[in-house]
Design an enzyme around this catalytic site. Sequence first.
Site, PDB file in Angstrom:
ATOM      1  N   ASP A 116       2.760  -8.627   3.685  1.00  0.00           N
ATOM      2  CA  ASP A 116       2.643  -7.228   3.276  1.00  0.00           C
ATOM      3  C   ASP A 116       2.223  -6.369   4.465  1.00  0.00           C
ATOM      4  O   ASP A 116       1.505  -6.826   5.356  1.00  0.00           O
ATOM      5  CB  ASP A 116       1.602  -7.072   2.174  1.00  0.00           C
ATOM      6  CG  ASP A 116       2.141  -7.446   0.805  1.00  0.00           C
ATOM      7  OD1 ASP A 116       3.367  -7.590   0.665  1.00  0.00           O
ATOM      8  OD2 ASP A 116       1.333  -7.594  -0.135  1.00  0.00           O
ATOM      9  N   ARG A 147      11.350  -6.506   3.656  1.00  0.00           N
ATOM     10  CA  ARG A 147      11.134  -5.687   2.456  1.00  0.00           C
ATOM     11  C   ARG A 147      10.964  -4.234   2.897  1.00  0.00           C
ATOM     12  O   ARG A 147      10.126  -3.921   3.744  1.00  0.00           O
ATOM     13  CB  ARG A 147       9.900  -6.148   1.697  1.00  0.00           C
ATOM     14  CG  ARG A 147       9.594  -5.303   0.449  1.00  0.00           C
ATOM     15  CD  ARG A 147       8.229  -5.606  -0.115  1.00  0.00           C
ATOM     16  NE  ARG A 147       8.129  -6.969  -0.584  1.00  0.00           N
ATOM     17  CZ  ARG A 147       7.003  -7.670  -0.615  1.00  0.00           C
ATOM     18  NH1 ARG A 147       5.867  -7.140  -0.170  1.00  0.00           N
ATOM     19  NH2 ARG A 147       6.992  -8.906  -1.062  1.00  0.00           N
ATOM     20  N   THR A 198      12.195  -0.464  -4.581  1.00  0.00           N
ATOM     21  CA  THR A 198      12.179   0.909  -5.075  1.00  0.00           C
ATOM     22  C   THR A 198      12.346   0.902  -6.583  1.00  0.00           C
ATOM     23  O   THR A 198      12.911  -0.029  -7.159  1.00  0.00           O
ATOM     24  CB  THR A 198      13.308   1.741  -4.429  1.00  0.00           C
ATOM     25  OG1 THR A 198      13.268   3.079  -4.939  1.00  0.00           O
ATOM     26  CG2 THR A 198      14.674   1.147  -4.724  1.00  0.00           C
ATOM     27  N   ARG A 258      -3.386   2.880  -6.054  1.00  0.00           N
ATOM     28  CA  ARG A 258      -2.188   3.203  -5.280  1.00  0.00           C
ATOM     29  C   ARG A 258      -0.956   3.303  -6.173  1.00  0.00           C
ATOM     30  O   ARG A 258      -0.042   4.077  -5.910  1.00  0.00           O
ATOM     31  CB  ARG A 258      -1.991   2.191  -4.155  1.00  0.00           C
ATOM     32  CG  ARG A 258      -2.987   2.364  -3.018  1.00  0.00           C
ATOM     33  CD  ARG A 258      -2.594   1.596  -1.781  1.00  0.00           C
ATOM     34  NE  ARG A 258      -2.666   0.165  -1.963  1.00  0.00           N
ATOM     35  CZ  ARG A 258      -3.746  -0.568  -1.750  1.00  0.00           C
ATOM     36  NH1 ARG A 258      -4.883   0.019  -1.379  1.00  0.00           N
ATOM     37  NH2 ARG A 258      -3.726  -1.873  -1.909  1.00  0.00           N
ATOM     38  N   ARG A 259      -0.906   2.504  -7.264  1.00  0.00           N
ATOM     39  CA  ARG A 259       0.217   2.617  -8.197  1.00  0.00           C
ATOM     40  C   ARG A 259       0.187   3.976  -8.897  1.00  0.00           C
ATOM     41  O   ARG A 259       1.224   4.589  -9.120  1.00  0.00           O
ATOM     42  CB  ARG A 259       0.175   1.505  -9.243  1.00  0.00           C
ATOM     43  CG  ARG A 259       0.265   0.100  -8.710  1.00  0.00           C
ATOM     44  CD  ARG A 259       1.556  -0.260  -8.018  1.00  0.00           C
ATOM     45  NE  ARG A 259       1.721   0.290  -6.691  1.00  0.00           N
ATOM     46  CZ  ARG A 259       1.107  -0.172  -5.595  1.00  0.00           C
ATOM     47  NH1 ARG A 259       0.283  -1.183  -5.664  1.00  0.00           N
ATOM     48  NH2 ARG A 259       1.361   0.367  -4.422  1.00  0.00           N
ATOM     49  N   GLU A 287       1.489   6.674  -6.470  1.00  0.00           N
ATOM     50  CA  GLU A 287       2.895   6.638  -6.082  1.00  0.00           C
ATOM     51  C   GLU A 287       3.801   7.421  -7.027  1.00  0.00           C
ATOM     52  O   GLU A 287       4.845   7.919  -6.614  1.00  0.00           O
ATOM     53  CB  GLU A 287       3.386   5.185  -6.040  1.00  0.00           C
ATOM     54  CG  GLU A 287       2.916   4.439  -4.830  1.00  0.00           C
ATOM     55  CD  GLU A 287       3.268   2.964  -4.886  1.00  0.00           C
ATOM     56  OE1 GLU A 287       3.046   2.299  -3.871  1.00  0.00           O
ATOM     57  OE2 GLU A 287       3.740   2.473  -5.924  1.00  0.00           O
TER      58      GLU A 287
END
Length: 311
Positions: free
Chosen positions: A138, A188, A230, A292-293, A296
């Site tokens: 990551d 990624r 995405t 963070r989700r 976004e």
Amino acid sequence: MLDQALSHTLNRASRSARARRAVESFPPTRKVVDRFVPGETTADAVAAARRLVATGRVVSIDVLGEDVRDLAGARAMRDAYLALVSALAEAGCAAGADLSLKLSAMGQALPGGTTIATDHAAEVADAAAALGCTVTLDMEDHTTVDSTLAIGGALRATYPFVGNVLQTNLRRTPGDIADLDGTGARIRLVKGAYREPASVALQRKAEVDHAYERAIDALMAAECYPMIATHDPAMLDRAVAAAVGAGRGADRWEAQMLYGVRPELEQRMVDDGVRMRVYLPFGTDWYGYFMRRLAERPANVAFFLRALAHR
């Protein structure tokens, strides 16, 4: 502009100890978190992985945690991944699974952190290789990019299945794609979930979206394995078209989505014959990931607020 301001606020909150205490102590939060994090234990993660695999998806599993500040913590994270690999093997779903590692959780920030994180990641990669798993490193904030890419390159000398993540909000990413072209690396592609300064990162959503489109095209034309991460149907359609244009079959690229965000879109891609990998996080250290989700996508915040209103 309102969405952007909200995103900035939530990203700041993801690193705030005070905000963390407030969110974690609020009882209804756990029910909402379950949408994005299927559990806290290895058994929870394996059970979720089995359910997803049964629907034609594949998984990338993340043991939640980052910014480890001592060697004992880094070793504990390594051991958690080794236990995960064993549990996946016992459940019969290790082959084809991917392990997503945050190098900051493997000791990257410690004195001598490059060596420590590389050694820990190599132990995980060795276990993964024996069972047909892959590993993806990551990407975190911009200060870690050079180290993370270098560690990825070093590991690929022995474990060619080790992948890296590139963030299209960073101004440097087109150059990184060019550098990785010809390596066959698994890459990624994400937009980027960290708040970054304008000196190193694009600030406007439209700019990041355009950069993501250009990066899709560049990856599909490169000698690598693109992993297009995405939840935007238009971006996925562009990836499908770019793959066809580059002569890539369904086995030479994949789409990725986060657990719980767009399951109906995941299924559409599976039905269309696209290899769909679901990023599956688990663990007790869920706060930063969860915030963070929310940052976004405004729809995630709306979901959170509706759940709280109906608690």
